[in-house]
Write a protein that holds these residues in place. Sequence first.
Motif, PDB file in Angstrom:
ATOM      1  N   ASN A 217      19.120  -3.097  62.502  1.00 44.53           N
ATOM      2  CA  ASN A 217      17.909  -3.873  62.189  1.00 44.53           C
ATOM      3  C   ASN A 217      17.702  -3.579  60.549  1.00 44.53           C
ATOM      4  N   SER A 218      16.989  -4.425  59.884  1.00 45.16           N
ATOM      5  CA  SER A 218      16.758  -4.254  58.339  1.00 45.16           C
ATOM      6  C   SER A 218      17.994  -4.063  57.832  1.00 45.16           C
ATOM      7  N   LEU A 219      18.834  -4.939  58.126  1.00 42.15           N
ATOM      8  CA  LEU A 219      20.417  -4.764  57.335  1.00 42.15           C
ATOM      9  C   LEU A 219      20.444  -4.974  55.920  1.00 42.15           C
ATOM     10  N   LYS A 220      21.122  -4.186  55.318  1.00 41.62           N
ATOM     11  CA  LYS A 220      21.211  -4.479  53.687  1.00 41.62           C
ATOM     12  C   LYS A 220      22.740  -4.817  53.275  1.00 41.62           C
ATOM     13  N   PRO A 221      22.921  -5.313  52.163  1.00 32.48           N
ATOM     14  CA  PRO A 221      24.126  -5.360  51.620  1.00 32.48           C
ATOM     15  C   PRO A 221      25.187  -4.456  51.628  1.00 32.48           C
ATOM     16  N   GLU A 222      24.749  -3.275  51.475  1.00 30.85           N
ATOM     17  CA  GLU A 222      25.600  -1.984  51.616  1.00 30.85           C
ATOM     18  C   GLU A 222      25.883  -1.622  53.031  1.00 30.85           C
ATOM     19  N   ASP A 223      25.287  -2.391  54.079  1.00 26.98           N
ATOM     20  CA  ASP A 223      25.798  -1.885  55.565  1.00 26.98           C
ATOM     21  C   ASP A 223      27.084  -2.941  55.687  1.00 26.98           C
ATOM     22  N   THR A 224      27.396  -3.841  54.718  1.00 22.97           N
ATOM     23  CA  THR A 224      28.795  -4.376  54.760  1.00 22.97           C
ATOM     24  C   THR A 224      29.857  -3.535  55.056  1.00 22.97           C
ATOM     25  N   ALA A 225      30.587  -3.758  56.069  1.00 27.06           N
ATOM     26  CA  ALA A 225      31.775  -3.004  56.345  1.00 27.06           C
ATOM     27  C   ALA A 225      32.500  -3.396  57.702  1.00 27.06           C
ATOM     28  N   VAL A 226      33.517  -2.789  58.050  1.00 27.80           N
ATOM     29  CA  VAL A 226      34.409  -2.810  59.393  1.00 27.80           C
ATOM     30  C   VAL A 226      33.673  -1.891  60.229  1.00 27.80           C
ATOM     31  N   TYR A 227      33.261  -2.143  61.626  1.00 32.99           N
ATOM     32  CA  TYR A 227      32.661  -0.998  62.205  1.00 32.99           C
ATOM     33  C   TYR A 227      33.536  -0.649  63.613  1.00 32.99           C
ATOM     34  N   TYR A 228      33.615   0.609  63.573  1.00 42.71           N
ATOM     35  CA  TYR A 228      34.669   0.855  64.528  1.00 42.71           C
ATOM     36  C   TYR A 228      33.898   1.754  65.748  1.00 42.71           C
ATOM     37  N   CYS A 229      34.432   1.245  66.943  1.00 40.09           N
ATOM     38  CA  CYS A 229      33.834   2.236  68.141  1.00 40.09           C
ATOM     39  C   CYS A 229      34.741   3.513  68.442  1.00 40.09           C
TER      40      CYS A 229
ATOM     41  N   ILE B 198      37.612  15.929  75.140  1.00 37.99           N
ATOM     42  CA  ILE B 198      37.794  17.262  74.734  1.00 37.99           C
ATOM     43  C   ILE B 198      39.183  18.026  75.376  1.00 37.99           C
ATOM     44  N   ILE B 199      39.405  17.374  76.422  1.00 36.03           N
ATOM     45  CA  ILE B 199      40.533  17.928  77.338  1.00 36.03           C
ATOM     46  C   ILE B 199      41.583  16.585  77.523  1.00 36.03           C
ATOM     47  N   PRO B 200      42.375  16.424  76.816  1.00 31.69           N
ATOM     48  CA  PRO B 200      42.739  17.264  75.652  1.00 31.69           C
ATOM     49  C   PRO B 200      41.933  16.470  74.436  1.00 31.69           C
ATOM     50  N   GLU B 201      41.657  17.282  73.429  1.00 30.65           N
ATOM     51  CA  GLU B 201      40.848  16.845  72.245  1.00 30.65           C
ATOM     52  C   GLU B 201      41.606  15.791  71.534  1.00 30.65           C
ATOM     53  N   TYR B 202      40.825  14.585  71.616  1.00 38.01           N
ATOM     54  CA  TYR B 202      41.576  13.288  71.126  1.00 38.01           C
ATOM     55  C   TYR B 202      40.453  12.223  70.523  1.00 38.01           C
ATOM     56  N   ASP B 203      40.709  11.408  69.690  1.00 40.22           N
ATOM     57  CA  ASP B 203      39.916  10.665  69.313  1.00 40.22           C
ATOM     58  C   ASP B 203      40.515   9.123  69.411  1.00 40.22           C
ATOM     59  N   TYR B 204      39.813   8.055  70.034  1.00 36.12           N
ATOM     60  CA  TYR B 204      40.234   6.767  70.463  1.00 36.12           C
ATOM     61  C   TYR B 204      39.290   5.908  69.639  1.00 36.12           C
ATOM     62  N   TRP B 205      40.146   4.713  69.115  1.00 38.02           N
ATOM     63  CA  TRP B 205      39.403   3.730  68.413  1.00 38.02           C
ATOM     64  C   TRP B 205      39.467   2.327  68.740  1.00 38.02           C
ATOM     65  N   GLY B 206      38.674   1.819  68.686  1.00 33.32           N
ATOM     66  CA  GLY B 206      38.533   0.249  68.801  1.00 33.32           C
ATOM     67  C   GLY B 206      39.446  -0.405  67.560  1.00 33.32           C
ATOM     68  N   GLN B 207      39.530  -1.711  67.828  1.00 32.56           N
ATOM     69  CA  GLN B 207      40.105  -2.512  66.920  1.00 32.56           C
ATOM     70  C   GLN B 207      39.012  -2.791  65.686  1.00 32.56           C
ATOM     71  N   GLY B 208      37.936  -2.809  65.639  1.00 33.26           N
ATOM     72  CA  GLY B 208      37.039  -2.958  64.537  1.00 33.26           C
ATOM     73  C   GLY B 208      36.467  -4.280  64.680  1.00 33.26           C
ATOM     74  N   THR B 209      35.145  -4.550  63.926  1.00 33.26           N
ATOM     75  CA  THR B 209      34.473  -5.675  63.958  1.00 33.26           C
ATOM     76  C   THR B 209      33.731  -5.858  62.710  1.00 33.26           C
ATOM     77  N   GLN B 210      33.735  -6.952  62.004  1.00 31.76           N
ATOM     78  CA  GLN B 210      33.400  -6.981  60.673  1.00 31.76           C
ATOM     79  C   GLN B 210      31.940  -7.211  60.587  1.00 31.76           C
ATOM     80  N   VAL B 211      31.100  -6.703  59.866  1.00 31.77           N
ATOM     81  CA  VAL B 211      29.712  -6.946  59.675  1.00 31.77           C
ATOM     82  C   VAL B 211      29.677  -7.036  58.298  1.00 31.77           C
ATOM     83  N   THR B 212      29.067  -8.535  58.005  1.00 33.81           N
ATOM     84  CA  THR B 212      28.806  -8.912  56.515  1.00 33.81           C
ATOM     85  C   THR B 212      27.297  -8.913  56.227  1.00 33.81           C
ATOM     86  N   VAL B 213      26.643  -8.519  55.362  1.00 37.51           N
ATOM     87  CA  VAL B 213      25.091  -8.573  55.120  1.00 37.51           C
ATOM     88  C   VAL B 213      25.302  -9.260  53.791  1.00 37.51           C
ATOM     89  N   SER B 214      24.823 -10.617  53.596  1.00 37.81           N
ATOM     90  CA  SER B 214      25.052 -11.305  52.469  1.00 37.81           C
ATOM     91  C   SER B 214      23.958 -12.578  52.541  1.00 37.81           C
TER      92      SER B 214
END
Length: 117
Positions: free
Chosen positions: A83-95, A100-116
């Motif tokens: 909410n109350s989005l600002k231009p500086e929130d513009t970015a690609v957002y990743y899930c 922890i067993i094993p310790e690993y980070d999984y990532w989504g493909q990303g979704t673009q958010v543009t505030v303008s």
Amino acid sequence: QVQLVESGGGLVQPGGSLRLSCAASGSMSSIYTMGWYRQAPGKQRDLVARISRGGNTIYADSVRGRFTISRDNAKNILYLQMNSLKPEDTAVYYCNAHTIIPEYDYWGQGTQVTVSS
């Protein structure tokens, strides 16, 4: 293995709202925390918000009070209400899903958010 698919990004005017979704599948029992990160052009990927298996949340100072992270454990979906989005929130957002067993980070493909305007 965990698979993550984000949706819900788009173009919004300053002051507007968006809700991001992240559908998770695979080895769900191995996930310890899930979160949202964002990366603007030329900048590093930064944490936006994270939620633990027990429901504890943390937020970046820049979004606290404007963004809310939540998860629907029955549907295996992670949300980010913005909410109350600002231009500086513009970015690609990743899930993100952290195991922890094993310790690993999984990532989504990303979704673009543009505030303008």
